[in-house]
Write an enzyme that holds these catalytic residues in place. Structure first.
Site, mmCIF file in Angstrom:
data_model
loop_
_atom_site.group_PDB
_atom_site.id
_atom_site.type_symbol
_atom_site.label_atom_id
_atom_site.label_comp_id
_atom_site.label_asym_id
_atom_site.label_seq_id
_atom_site.Cartn_x
_atom_site.Cartn_y
_atom_site.Cartn_z
ATOM 1 N N LYS A 139 6.499 -4.815 -11.489
ATOM 2 C CA LYS A 139 6.959 -3.358 -10.846
ATOM 3 C C LYS A 139 8.353 -3.283 -11.513
ATOM 4 C CE LYS A 139 4.565 -2.960 -6.760
ATOM 5 N NZ LYS A 139 4.634 -2.187 -5.505
ATOM 6 N N LYS A 172 11.370 -5.163 -2.232
ATOM 7 C CA LYS A 172 9.936 -5.323 -2.813
ATOM 8 C C LYS A 172 9.814 -6.304 -3.625
ATOM 9 C CE LYS A 172 8.222 -0.960 -3.242
ATOM 10 N NZ LYS A 172 8.206 0.436 -3.663
ATOM 11 N N GLY A 190 0.247 -3.933 -2.013
ATOM 12 C CA GLY A 190 -0.274 -3.902 -0.676
ATOM 13 C C GLY A 190 0.522 -4.322 0.398
ATOM 14 N N GLY A 191 1.880 -3.854 0.039
ATOM 15 C CA GLY A 191 2.963 -3.893 1.239
ATOM 16 C C GLY A 191 3.335 -5.342 1.572
ATOM 17 N N GLU A 244 14.935 -1.385 -4.046
ATOM 18 C CA GLU A 244 15.132 0.170 -3.850
ATOM 19 C C GLU A 244 15.726 0.556 -2.740
ATOM 20 O OE1 GLU A 244 11.081 1.750 -4.096
ATOM 21 O OE2 GLU A 244 10.568 0.726 -5.970
ATOM 22 N N TYR A 265 15.932 3.200 0.130
ATOM 23 C CA TYR A 265 14.803 3.526 1.135
ATOM 24 C C TYR A 265 15.036 4.919 1.219
ATOM 25 C CZ TYR A 265 11.902 3.897 5.179
ATOM 26 O OH TYR A 265 10.925 4.187 5.992
ATOM 27 N N LYS A 286 -2.256 3.599 2.887
ATOM 28 C CA LYS A 286 -2.554 4.933 3.285
ATOM 29 C C LYS A 286 -4.000 4.859 4.216
ATOM 30 C CE LYS A 286 -1.445 5.089 -1.819
ATOM 31 N NZ LYS A 286 -2.154 5.015 -3.097
ATOM 32 N N ARG A 308 -5.963 0.636 -12.191
ATOM 33 C CA ARG A 308 -7.233 0.656 -11.777
ATOM 34 C C ARG A 308 -8.004 1.908 -11.035
ATOM 35 N NH1 ARG A 308 -6.240 0.655 -6.303
ATOM 36 N NH2 ARG A 308 -4.311 -0.359 -5.783
#
Ligand code: ADP
Length: 473
Positions: free
Chosen positions: A119, A161, A167-168, A203, A205, A240, A295
């Site tokens: 990332k 992060k 996947g959190g 990051e 927020y 999600k 993907r």
């Protein structure tokens, strides 16, 4: 390289394995399923032309068992491996292993996955291209003092992060200096155990953001097209549950800018096959690059429903070395599509995963309804894997038509044996904030109280079997 694919091993399970096999069957490609001990009788196994045991239930010893999967691929004489999503789909080492065994990986090359899957490296690339990224660091954090300095310039809240995965996992909101040290330790250890990589970064927020992403297809000849955007702002725990296309939030000029930004990033990353560029929007409609998923996405059906294109089929053609069969101008967008992810989880108990045997499952039917399902009557939902049961997709000429169709379909859905989120999905679809399309990622945190859903289902569904709430009677 140009090589015809005539047999595919699907290195996955559940709804996505079934969905991939469906396309293979349609276009005359034979399929090989792998299964763990607990999946011996699973739907994806029954769907395949051949099936092989890959190991015991734990993922490390089954669906992540690279050597065993390659061994099965070789002895069953497949030409290619489709990884689906999750498991080995974004593992560059696996892609190399597949190639080294003279097999085709249906997805991007290892280098592109390595670059975009990291990332911080991907943030650096986007930033170097002048693409807005969420303010924060583009290098992994080296100390707590550095984190405090960065937080000073960004101002709280900030988000920690993981650099090495999603996947959190490892994600943490930090509101003050006093939370930083313990937050970093917790994030690092979560990232370490999830990805074997404890690097984390910061990051800003973004308050009450929208998550909007762009689906792209890229071939090996430098052709890159977009298949429009998906709005994925309805989430729980940063993951999600409802997606739709198009986004009700953006207009044509922003859409054009967003999709062109996604294409530019993909072109510069040397990426091929299907992929998704995720963006986060603030309330003023500024967008920032969030990450790339290298993907097939869970939510790809909403895109397929709008443009009538089979993304898995395109993935296979690209992997065969064919140029894209369509240009950007060929893509026609029709109407609106909404997807609800049906999970075996309990919304009244903090979305805790639910396990058990599916005694009976009956899907809704009708115009504009599609369901991608991974289970049938008698199948078991275990703690070993993601508790997704199916994805219900409703298409309509307008958003309102799709929404109403979704409500009718959800109300028609029968599921006995495991707690699930169907009643929650009905509640979301009926909420005026959702119907007006003014959602953000905090929609559920702001509006949802567990009591509402029980009250709601009592009121609305006098003849409904409470399949969304009650374990099998
Ligand atoms: P993952 O790969 O773990 O899913 P993402 O970067 O895709 O992580 O983020 C997942 C979700 O977390 C986003 O859709 C959004 O809801 C939330 N999120 C991520 N970054 C931010 C941010 N900087 N500000 C606010 N919310 C964020």
């Amino acid at each position: 390289m140009n090589k015809k694919i005539n047999k595919i091993l699907v290195a996955n399970r559940g709804e996505i394995a079934v969905r991939i096999m469906r396309t293979c069957r349609e276009i005359g490609i034979s399929t090989v399923a792998i299964y763990s001990d607990v999946d011996r009788n699973a739907y994806h196994v029954r769907m395949a032309d051949e099936c092989y045991s890959v190991g015991v239930a734990t993922v490390r010893e089954s669906y992540l068992n690279q050597n065993k999967i390659i061994e099965i691929a070789k002895c069953s004489n497949v030409t290619a491996i489709h990884p689906g999503y999750g498991f080995l789909s974004e593992n560059p080492g696996f892609v190399e292993l597949v190639h080294n065994n003279d097999l085709i990986f249906i997805g991007p090359g290892a280098e592109a996955i390595r670059l975009m899957g990291d990332k911080t490296a991907a943030r650096e690339l986007a930033s170097s291209l002048g693409i807005p990224i969420v303010p924060g660091t583009t290098k992994p954090l080296s100390s707590i003092d550095e984190a405090i300095e960065v937080a000073k310039t960004l101002t709280y809240p900030i988000l920690l992060k993981a650099s090495g995965g999603g996947g959190g996992k490892g994600m943490r909101i930090i509101n003050s200096d006093s939370e930083i040290a313990s937050g970093i330790r917790a994030s690092q250890s979560e990232a370490e155990s999830a990805f074997n990589d404890n690097r984390i970064y910061i990051e800003k927020y973004i308050e009450n953001p929208r998550h909007i992403e762009v689906q792209i297809l890229a071939d090996s000849y430098g052709n890159v097209i977009h298949l429009g955007e998906r709005e994925c702002s309805i989430q729980r725990r940063h993951q999600k549950i409802v997606e739709e296309s198009p986004s009700p939030f953006i207009d044509e000029p922003i859409r054009e800018k967003l999709t062109q930004t996604a294409i530019r990033l993909v072109k510069h990353s040397g990426y091929t096959n299907a992929g998704t560029i995720e963006f986060i929007f603030d309330q003023e409609k500024n967008f920032y690059y969030l990450e790339m998923n290298t993907r097939l996405q869970v939510e790809h059906p909403v895109t397929e429903m709008r443009i009538g294109l089979d993304i898995v089929r395109e993935q296979i053609a690209i992997a065969e070395g064919k140029p894209l069969s369509i240009t950007q101008e060929d893509i026609m967008f029709h109407g609106h599509a909404i997807e609800c992810r049906i999970y075996a989880e309990d919304p009244a108990n903090n979305f805790y995963p639910s396990t058990g045997r599916i005694h009976s499952i009956k899907s809704p039917q009708g115009l504009g309804i599609r369901e991608d399902r991974g289970v049938q009557d008698g199948d078991e939902i275990t703690t070993y894997y993601d508790p997704i049961i199916s994805k219900l997709i409703a298409w309509g000429n307008t958003r309102e038509e799709a929404r109403k169709r979704m409500i009718a379909a959800l109300e028609d859905y029968e599921l006995f044996g495991v707690r699930n989120n169907i009643a929650l999905c009905i509640w979301i679809m009926n909420h005026t904030v959702y119907s007006e399309g003014i959602i953000d990622t905090n929609f559920l945190i702001r509006y949802f109280k567990p009591e509402m859903i029980e009250k709601y289902s009592d009121e609305v569904k006098s003849d409904w079997n409470l399949s969304g709430l009650v374990e099998d009677a």
